[in-house]
Scaffold this motif. Structure first.
Motif, PDB file in Angstrom:
ATOM      1  N   PRO A   1       0.863  -1.213  -0.065  1.00 36.95           N
ATOM      2  CA  PRO A   1       0.008   0.033   0.130  1.00 36.95           C
ATOM      3  C   PRO A   1       0.863   1.408   0.063  1.00 36.95           C
ATOM      4  O   PRO A   1       0.390   2.233  -0.417  1.00 36.95           O
ATOM      5  CB  PRO A   1      -0.917  -0.238   1.295  1.00 36.95           C
ATOM      6  CG  PRO A   1      -0.717  -1.565   1.638  1.00 36.95           C
ATOM      7  CD  PRO A   1       0.488  -2.313   1.401  1.00 36.95           C
TER       8      PRO A   1
ATOM      9  N   GLU B   1      -7.544  -2.618   3.139  1.00 38.84           N
ATOM     10  CA  GLU B   1      -6.870  -4.110   2.966  1.00 38.84           C
ATOM     11  C   GLU B   1      -7.902  -5.235   3.380  1.00 38.84           C
ATOM     12  O   GLU B   1      -8.739  -5.049   4.181  1.00 38.84           O
ATOM     13  CB  GLU B   1      -5.752  -4.011   4.097  1.00 38.84           C
ATOM     14  CG  GLU B   1      -4.376  -3.106   3.941  1.00 38.84           C
ATOM     15  CD  GLU B   1      -3.291  -3.462   4.693  1.00 38.84           C
ATOM     16  OE1 GLU B   1      -3.202  -4.596   5.366  1.00 38.84           O
ATOM     17  OE2 GLU B   1      -2.547  -2.319   5.176  1.00 38.84           O
TER      18      GLU B   1
ATOM     19  N   VAL C   1      -7.014  -4.261  -1.123  1.00 38.29           N
ATOM     20  CA  VAL C   1      -5.721  -4.435  -1.658  1.00 38.29           C
ATOM     21  C   VAL C   1      -5.378  -5.516  -0.556  1.00 38.29           C
ATOM     22  O   VAL C   1      -5.638  -5.596   0.512  1.00 38.29           O
ATOM     23  CB  VAL C   1      -4.689  -3.170  -0.698  1.00 38.29           C
ATOM     24  CG1 VAL C   1      -3.366  -3.544  -0.618  1.00 38.29           C
ATOM     25  CG2 VAL C   1      -4.921  -1.941  -1.577  1.00 38.29           C
TER      26      VAL C   1
ATOM     27  N   ARG D   1      -2.290  -7.220   0.854  1.00 38.70           N
ATOM     28  CA  ARG D   1      -1.125  -6.626   1.342  1.00 38.70           C
ATOM     29  C   ARG D   1      -0.033  -7.560   1.027  1.00 38.70           C
ATOM     30  O   ARG D   1      -0.033  -8.574   1.267  1.00 38.70           O
ATOM     31  CB  ARG D   1      -1.063  -6.135   2.588  1.00 38.70           C
ATOM     32  CG  ARG D   1       0.204  -5.621   3.029  1.00 38.70           C
ATOM     33  CD  ARG D   1       0.058  -4.859   4.457  1.00 38.70           C
ATOM     34  NE  ARG D   1       1.276  -3.956   4.830  1.00 38.70           N
ATOM     35  CZ  ARG D   1       1.284  -2.809   5.658  1.00 38.70           C
ATOM     36  NH1 ARG D   1       0.072  -2.383   5.839  1.00 38.70           N
ATOM     37  NH2 ARG D   1       2.279  -2.245   5.587  1.00 38.70           N
TER      38      ARG D   1
END
Length: 317
Positions: A37, A48, A63, A65
Motif C-alpha cells: 500500500p 486491506e 488491497v 497486502r
C-alpha cells in the motif's frame, strides 16, 4: 454463478502500475490489487482485505497486502524492490492455481530492473509465468476489438527469425492459438490467417524459400485436418478492415509484423493475453513508462481493457 475476483499484480512500483490501478478502480472496475500500500498514489482510497471475496465499496481499492523492502520513487526503480516484484507474481500464480481468484492481470514489470536487482533469469513476464505454471510452451496474443495477432517469434533480432522459425514452433503456435480461441474467446470454429515471412509471402520462391517450403505445406496439412486456416498471406494486405473480417486471429512470423498493425489500430486499448496457461492471464499492452510515472497522466485504457478481458475469459472457462 459469480466469479472469484480478478487479481491485479502491482508490477514495478516505480512505474505507472500503481496509478493506473487506482484509475481503473475509480473507473468502476472491480478487482483486488496485490502489492504494498505504500506504493499507491498519495490519498488513494483503499481497504486491506484478507478475504478475497470481501465486498468493498465501489471506487475503494481492495488491497491484498504484500510488503516490499523499500518505498517506491516514481521513475526510479529500486533494486531493493526487485525481489518483491517477483514474489508478487509468484503469489498471484499460487492464488489462481488454488482457485482463490478467477484470473490474474499483471501490471508492467521492467526486465532489466529485475535482472539488476534479483538476477531475474527469464526473458520476460510471460516466460516466468509459464515456468511457475509448469508449462513448456505458451503463446503471446495481442487483442483489441478489431484484431487479434500472435507473433510466432517474439523478442529476438530480426536476423535470427529465419533460423528460429521452425515447422514445429509454427505448428505449436497455431495449435495453441486455435485452442485458446475456442476455450477463452468462445469461438467454436476459429478462422486463422497465417502471414508469410517474406515480402509478398515469398512470391513463389523469388524472395525467400521459407513461405513455400515451410509455411505453405504446414498450413495445407492443418487445413486437411479440418482447421479453417489460410496462408501464407502477404502481410501487407492482411490488416485492412475487409481482410480482418475474414479471420479471428492472424498468426504472424515475428514481433513487429504482429504488433505494428494492432498498435496502429488501437494504440491505447490493446491487451496482452497469454494462451496455453492453466489459468487466465492478461496484461496491458505497454511498459512501466518511467518517464511519466508519478505525474498522474498515465492512461489506464489498456489496463481497463485487460481487466475486462480477463473477466470475460474466466467466465468462459
Amino acid at each position: 454463478m459469480s466469479l472469484r475476483p480478478i487479481l491485479l499484480t502491482s508490477g514495478d512500483p516505480s512505474g505507472i502500475g500503481p496509478e493506473i490501478a487506482v484509475k481503473a478502480c475509480l473507473a468502476g472496475e472491480r478487482f483486488v490489487w496485490l502489492g504494498d500500500p505504500r506504493h499507491l498514489p498519495k490519498g488513494t482510497a483503499f481497504r486491506e482485505v484478507t478475504d478475497l471475496a470481501e465486498l468493498v465499496p465501489q471506487r475503494v481499492l481492495p488491497v491484498l497486502r504484500h510488503d516490499f523492502a523499500a518505498p517506491a520513487l516514481p521513475g526510479q526503480p529500486d533494486p531493493a524492490n526487485a525481489a518483491g516484484v517477483i514474489a508478487v507474481i509468484e503469489r498471484a500464480v499460487k492464488l489462481v492455481l488454488a482457485g482463490e481468484v478467477s484470473a490474474i492481470c499483471t501490471a508492467p514489470i521492467h526486465k532489466k530492473a529485475l535482472k539488476d536487482g534479483a538476477a531475474f533469469a527469464f526473458p520476460g513476464h510471460t516466460e516466468f509465468l509459464a515456468h511457475l505454471a509448469g508449462v513448456s510452451r505458451v503463446v503471446m496474443m495481442l487483442a483489441c476489438p478489431d484484431l487479434r495477432v500472435v507473433p510466432t517469434t517474439i523478442h529476438i533480432p530480426l536476423s535470427e527469425v529465419p533460423v528460429a522459425l521452425t515447422e514445429a514452433l509454427l505448428e505449436e503456435t497455431i495449435r495453441i492459438t486455435h485452442a485458446g480461441l475456442i476455450r477463452d474467446f468462445g469461438i467454436a470454429a476459429p478462422r486463422l490467417a497465417v502471414a508469410g515471412l517474406n515480402p509478398h509471402a515469398g512470391e513463389g520462391g523469388a524472395m525467400g524459400w521459407e513461405d513455400e517450403r515451410l509455411i505453405r505445406p504446414l498450413v495445407a496439412r492443418l487445413a486437411a485436418e479440418g482447421m479453417a486456416i489460410w496462408g501464407p498471406l502477404s502481410a501487407d494486405t492482411m490488416f485492412h478492415a475487409a481482410a480482418r473480417a475474414g479471420y479471428d486471429a492472424a498468426v504472424c512470423m515475428y514481433h513487429d509484423q504482429a504488433l505494428i498493425p494492432i498498435k496502429t489500430i488501437d494504440f491505447a486499448g490493446g491487451v496482452n493475453v497469454t494462451l496455453g496457461l492453466p489459468f487466465v492471464r492478461t496484461s496491458p499492452d505497454h511498459g512501466t513508462a518511467y518517464d511519466i510515472a508519478g505525474r498522474g497522466v498515465a492512461d489506464a485504457t489498456s489496463l481497463v481493457a485487460a481487466l475486462r478481458m480477463a473477466r470475460e475469459m474466466a467466465a468462459r472457462r
